[in-house]
Design an enzyme around this catalytic site. Structure first.
Site, PDB file in Angstrom:
ATOM      1  N   HIS A  55     -52.149  22.646   3.801  1.00 56.90           N
ATOM      2  CA  HIS A  55     -52.540  21.246   4.059  1.00 56.90           C
ATOM      3  C   HIS A  55     -51.410  20.285   3.682  1.00 56.90           C
ATOM      4  O   HIS A  55     -51.158  20.033   2.505  1.00 56.90           O
ATOM      5  CB  HIS A  55     -53.796  20.886   3.263  1.00 56.90           C
ATOM      6  N   HIS A  57     -49.116  16.612   5.401  1.00 57.90           N
ATOM      7  CA  HIS A  57     -48.903  15.639   6.474  1.00 57.90           C
ATOM      8  C   HIS A  57     -47.393  15.552   6.696  1.00 57.90           C
ATOM      9  O   HIS A  57     -46.716  14.737   6.068  1.00 57.90           O
ATOM     10  CB  HIS A  57     -49.465  14.281   6.068  1.00 57.90           C
ATOM     11  N   GLN A 150     -56.303   9.441  11.306  1.00 57.66           N
ATOM     12  CA  GLN A 150     -56.188   8.799   9.992  1.00 57.66           C
ATOM     13  C   GLN A 150     -57.055   7.552   9.848  1.00 57.66           C
ATOM     14  O   GLN A 150     -57.606   7.287   8.794  1.00 57.66           O
ATOM     15  CB  GLN A 150     -54.717   8.439   9.716  1.00 57.66           C
ATOM     16  N   HIS A 208     -60.623  16.086   7.043  1.00 59.24           N
ATOM     17  CA  HIS A 208     -60.465  15.377   5.771  1.00 59.24           C
ATOM     18  C   HIS A 208     -61.863  14.921   5.396  1.00 59.24           C
ATOM     19  O   HIS A 208     -62.388  13.978   5.988  1.00 59.24           O
ATOM     20  CB  HIS A 208     -59.542  14.167   5.934  1.00 59.24           C
ATOM     21  N   GLU A 211     -63.095  12.439   0.978  1.00 60.24           N
ATOM     22  CA  GLU A 211     -61.996  12.220   0.032  1.00 60.24           C
ATOM     23  C   GLU A 211     -62.176  10.858  -0.619  1.00 60.24           C
ATOM     24  O   GLU A 211     -61.497   9.882  -0.315  1.00 60.24           O
ATOM     25  CB  GLU A 211     -60.635  12.298   0.743  1.00 60.24           C
ATOM     26  N   ASP A 307     -50.357  18.552   0.305  1.00 55.63           N
ATOM     27  CA  ASP A 307     -50.859  17.327   0.947  1.00 55.63           C
ATOM     28  C   ASP A 307     -49.731  16.363   1.333  1.00 55.63           C
ATOM     29  O   ASP A 307     -49.692  15.855   2.444  1.00 55.63           O
ATOM     30  CB  ASP A 307     -51.893  16.623   0.056  1.00 55.63           C
ATOM     31  N   TRP A 313     -48.880   8.319  -0.173  1.00 56.39           N
ATOM     32  CA  TRP A 313     -49.983   8.814  -0.998  1.00 56.39           C
ATOM     33  C   TRP A 313     -49.509   9.541  -2.244  1.00 56.39           C
ATOM     34  O   TRP A 313     -50.297   9.847  -3.117  1.00 56.39           O
ATOM     35  CB  TRP A 313     -50.882   9.732  -0.166  1.00 56.39           C
TER      36      TRP A 313
HETATM   37  N1  17E Z   1     -54.312  10.687   4.519  1.00 55.96           N
HETATM   38  C1  17E Z   1     -55.527  10.844   3.954  1.00 55.96           C
HETATM   39  O1  17E Z   1     -56.528  10.386   4.518  1.00 55.96           O
HETATM   40  N2  17E Z   1     -55.653  11.495   2.789  1.00 55.96           N
HETATM   41  C2  17E Z   1     -54.585  11.988   2.188  1.00 55.96           C
HETATM   42  N3  17E Z   1     -54.730  12.623   1.018  1.00 55.96           N
HETATM   43  C3  17E Z   1     -53.317  11.832   2.763  1.00 55.96           C
HETATM   44  C4  17E Z   1     -53.216  11.189   3.933  1.00 55.96           C
HETATM   45  C5  17E Z   1     -52.136  12.389   2.089  1.00 55.96           C
HETATM   46 FE   FE2 Z   2     -54.590  15.235   3.554  1.00 55.25          FE
END
Ligand code: 17E
Ligand code: FE2
Length: 411
Positions: A55, A57, A150, A208, A211, A307, A313
């Site tokens: 995982h 980006h 996103q 995702h 989170e 990540d 982030w």
């Molecule tokens: N975008 C997101 O939604 N969550 C993350 N942890 C990262 C990007 C890195």
């Molecule tokens: Fe992520």
């Protein structure tokens, strides 16, 4: 070529293995060199299947501070910062950064990467470029691409169409971001859309999922229920699931039955979520990492991801999955001897299951001769001493090597 004196996957006794035509031709302690065969003495070093980044980006890597730094350290400010950086994306910019990031990973023994690529961008330039990079970098790493919305599927203009277009461009997997959608209804609809799209197009799924430190964020139950009903099962992965840290135990016990029935995979990102979560707490502060220990105990497949590397982030990262495991074991309190010894599986075998690598992966006769050699005798010592990955062989070819640093104490 014959490799001798290898300690494969924490074995206490050295063995040998033969590589022919890029495959493991034989493995066993009694192998002896054929006439004229090249021999490599691995000197009792640990040999593992290659590390896997399940995982990350890649499209956002190496952009921290450009144009602004994330000052609050929250996921949501990260998304805002990225939205500004996104305006400057170009093919050259993405290629230059991804090449650098992939080489950081390669130096640490990573040979497979699942990357999420932001498709909430009318130009889809990152998606288009990543499809090219997947091909260009294939001798060094195998890249799997998730079409990742996103800024939401229902909450971003033309979000559904962008997902369809991204899949057409060549995504391997479909993503979603239920906790970022405007409403709970959008959240559920976005998940139905993503999983139905994957079922129709025969793609994997990696969401995702939840989170956020909001215990009411319950995308996971919808992901698992649809995985079961659409018979996608282990083609589906729930990433992050940090809200699960905050769920009440009565709910988790009920949820666990569904999770097991659904057979979905989990990816936890302990380095980054320890940094991003708990930001609205005063004290006590939640850790915000999903229930890795309990999921593992229930036989559910969990892998670890980095990540981010130096992006909106997460302001750090060298591409070492060892750091991810190190943090994960601490924050999840998985520091028993066997837990430490087995923990390389979070960045190897378990991740291979999530990525559906099948017979392509693993140190077994007949499989591609992809493996790494670490400067230690077992994983416990490798992890504790931050041992270098001395060599990384992909399909029998040496693709990266390092020389460990040396220190001297003078008194
Ligand atoms: N975008 C997101 O939604 N969550 C993350 N942890 C990262 C990007 C890195
Ligand atoms: Fe992520």
């Amino acid at each position: 070529m014959l490799f001798q004196n290898a300690l494969i996957e924490n074995s206490a006794t050295p063995t040998a293995f033969r590589v022919e035509n890029g495959k493991f031709a034989a493995i066993g302690p009694d192998l002896t060199p054929n006439p004229g065969e090249e021999v490599v003495d691995l000197q009792g070093k640990l040999v593992l299947p290659p590390f896997i980044e399940s995982h990350v980006h890649l499209d956002t890597c190496l952009t921290a501070g450009d144009p602004v730094w994330n000052m609050s350290g929250t996921l949501f400010e990260g998304i805002e910062c990225w939205s500004k950086r996104k305006e400057k994306l170009s093919k050259d910019d993405i290629k230059e950064r991804v090449n650098r990031a992939v080489r950081l990973y390669a130096a640490h023994g990573i040979q497979h990467i699942r990357t999420h690529v932001d498709v909430t961008d009318p130009s889809l330039v990152a998606m288009e470029t990543m499809v090219e990079l997947r091909e260009e970098l294939r001798d060094l790493v195998d890249i799997q691409i998730v079409a990742f919305p996103q800024e939401g599927i229902l909450s971003y203009p033309n979000g559904k169409q962008l997902m369809l277009d991204a899949v057409k461009l060549g995504a391997d997997a479909v993503g979603a971001i239920p906790h970022f959608e405007f409403t709970r209804e959008y959240s559920v609809e976005s998940l139905n859309f993503a999983l139905e799209l994957a079922a129709k197009e025969n793609k994997l799924v990696d969401v995702h999922c939840d989170e956020i430190d909001d215990e009411a964020s319950r995308g996971l139950e919808t992901v698992a229920a649809r995985a079961l009903e659409l018979e996608l099962f282990d083609k589906v992965t729930a990433s992050h699931t940090t809200a699960m840290h905050s769920y009440n135990n009565a709910y988790v016990v009920r949820l666990m039955r569904l999770l097991k029935m659904s057979r979905i995979n989990f990816v936890s990102n302990p380095l980054v979520n320890t940094h991003l979560q708990g930001r609205m707490d005063t004290y006590p502060k939640r850790r915000g990492v999903t229930r890795v220990k309990e999921l593992t105990a229930e036989g559910i497949n969990v892998s670890f991801g980095h990540d981010d590397i130096f992006d909106p982030w997460y302001p750090m990262g060298t591409g070492s999955m060892r750091d991810v495991v190190f943090m994960g074991l601490h924050v999840c309190q998985m520091m028993g001897y066997e837990e430490i010894m087995d923990s390389y599986k979070f960045i190897s075998t378990n991740a291979a299951k999530t990525l559906h690598l099948g017979e392509e992966y693993g140190i077994k006769t007949g499989r591609p001769a992809s493996f790494i050699v670490l400067d230690a005798d077992n994983w416990y010592n490798a992890l504790n001493r931050n041992a270098a990955v001395l060599r990384s062989y992909k399909k029998g070819k040496l693709v990266a090597q390092s020389t460990p640093g040396q220190s001297e104490v003078l008194l």
